[in-house]
Design a protein around this motif. Structure first.
Motif, PDB file in Angstrom:
ATOM      1  N   VAL A 148      99.718 -32.175  94.599  1.00 25.35           N
ATOM      2  CA  VAL A 148     100.173 -33.409  94.250  1.00 25.35           C
ATOM      3  C   VAL A 148     100.862 -34.393  92.497  1.00 25.35           C
ATOM      4  O   VAL A 148     101.269 -35.356  92.661  1.00 25.35           O
ATOM      5  CB  VAL A 148      98.855 -33.859  94.277  1.00 25.35           C
ATOM      6  CG1 VAL A 148      98.428 -35.574  93.875  1.00 25.35           C
ATOM      7  CG2 VAL A 148      97.808 -33.357  95.653  1.00 25.35           C
ATOM      8  N   SER A 185      94.799 -33.803 103.755  1.00 23.82           N
ATOM      9  CA  SER A 185      93.798 -33.192 105.139  1.00 23.82           C
ATOM     10  C   SER A 185      94.184 -33.677 106.324  1.00 23.82           C
ATOM     11  O   SER A 185      93.579 -33.309 107.283  1.00 23.82           O
ATOM     12  CB  SER A 185      92.439 -32.644 104.427  1.00 23.82           C
ATOM     13  OG  SER A 185      91.851 -33.914 104.125  1.00 23.82           O
ATOM     14  N   ALA A 231      94.016 -36.145  98.108  1.00 16.32           N
ATOM     15  CA  ALA A 231      93.772 -35.103  98.776  1.00 16.32           C
ATOM     16  C   ALA A 231      93.164 -35.056 100.062  1.00 16.32           C
ATOM     17  O   ALA A 231      93.346 -34.770 100.993  1.00 16.32           O
ATOM     18  CB  ALA A 231      92.887 -33.556  98.103  1.00 16.32           C
TER      19      ALA A 231
END
Length: 288
Positions: A251, A283, A279
């Motif tokens: 990231v 996902s 994040a």
């Protein structure tokens, strides 16, 4: 004003939506926005302008606008001759199907780099009939209506590709902005596609355009509906979303490559524009 993130129900078994013959007026049109679904906009009547990614197009009857997922856009209908249009929204996965012809894929229109197709009269009649059929299926919901809509959508995409075959006049009609605006928007897209990120600013872009910063800012906002800072940030966020979904890069590296000076600013901006952390976004978007 930051661009709006329009959300769709991505969990359903039928990721498709149709807004049939909706008359657009300036006061009720969405501001600059992005979404994860593809969109087709067919103009039945009226006039206006359409800002898509880095170009301002004129709108008229018979135009078909092809808007890939994660593409910043905004329709600006004329106040005296408001646009009546039909919009189709669907997940990119909705049109995935076995490829029987290597020369054609269902998502070919969205990979062409063209946003505007000017349909011939015969193509307009066929396209409008297909829209009526989809509307009829969705309203009455007979047995197998979802499959019928899916097949009709694939047929529409196939026929449009074949009939254009392809009319590669992406800029047949001139933009309604000054010449330097198209140059600047293309330059921004080019710079933000580089791996080193970008160091773009209002002053540097105004210098390239050879106009004052005040004039640049005023015209840019008038033609795109947003200020330079919001536009640049949105483009950086769109690139970050693409990298998060399509790669396993760190990231921190993605933040740097997209032009963010700090992780704190990247996280704050991403959550502000997307509604979730980088994040969490990663996902929820597994690799294809």
């Amino acid at each position: 004003m930051k661009p709006l993130r329009k959300s769709f129900d991505a969990t359903g078994l039928f990721p498709f939506a149709l807004n049939y013959r909706d008359t657009k007026t300036p006061q009720f049109e969405l501001p600059d926005h992005v979404h994860d679904w593809h969109e087709l906009v067919y103009v039945h009547s009226g006039r206006g302008t359409f800002f898509i990614q880095h170009t301002v197009y004129e709108m008229k009857a018979g135009d078909l606008f092809v808007i890939p997922s994660n593409t910043m856009h905004r329709a600006m209908p004329d106040g005296e001759q408001p646009v009546t249009s039909t919009a189709l929204f669907f997940s990119p996965t909705f049109i995935k199907s076995p490829a029987f012809d290597e020369q054609w894929q269902p998502d070919q229109l969205f990979q062409s780099g063209m946003y505007l197709f000017e349909l011939a009269e015969t193509d307009r009649e066929q396209f409008e009939e297909s829209l009526r059929c989809m509307k009829h299926e969705l309203d009455r919901q007979p047995e197998g209506f979802r499959t019928a809509v899916w097949l009709k959508l694939l047929a529409v995409l196939h026929h449009t590709c074949r009939s254009q075959a392809i009319n590669r006049s992406r800029t047949l009609r001139a933009s309604s902005g000054p010449d330097w605006l198209d140059t600047i928007l293309t330059y921004v897209e080019s710079e933000q596609s580089k791996d080193g990120g970008d160091k773009l600013s209002l002053s540097s872009l105004a210098k390239i355009a050879n106009v004052s910063a005040a004039h640049f800012s005023r015209v840019f906002r008038q033609k795109t509906g947003m200020n330079v800072t919001d536009y640049l940030t949105t483009r950086r966020i769109i690139k970050a979303k693409q990298l998060l979904a399509a790669t396993d890069d760190k990231v921190s590296w993605i933040a740097t490559v997209c032009g963010f000076d700090s992780m704190t600013y990247f996280h704050r901006s991403f959550k502000k524009y997307v509604g979730m952390s980088p994040a969490k976004y990663r996902s929820s978007h597994t690799l294809d």
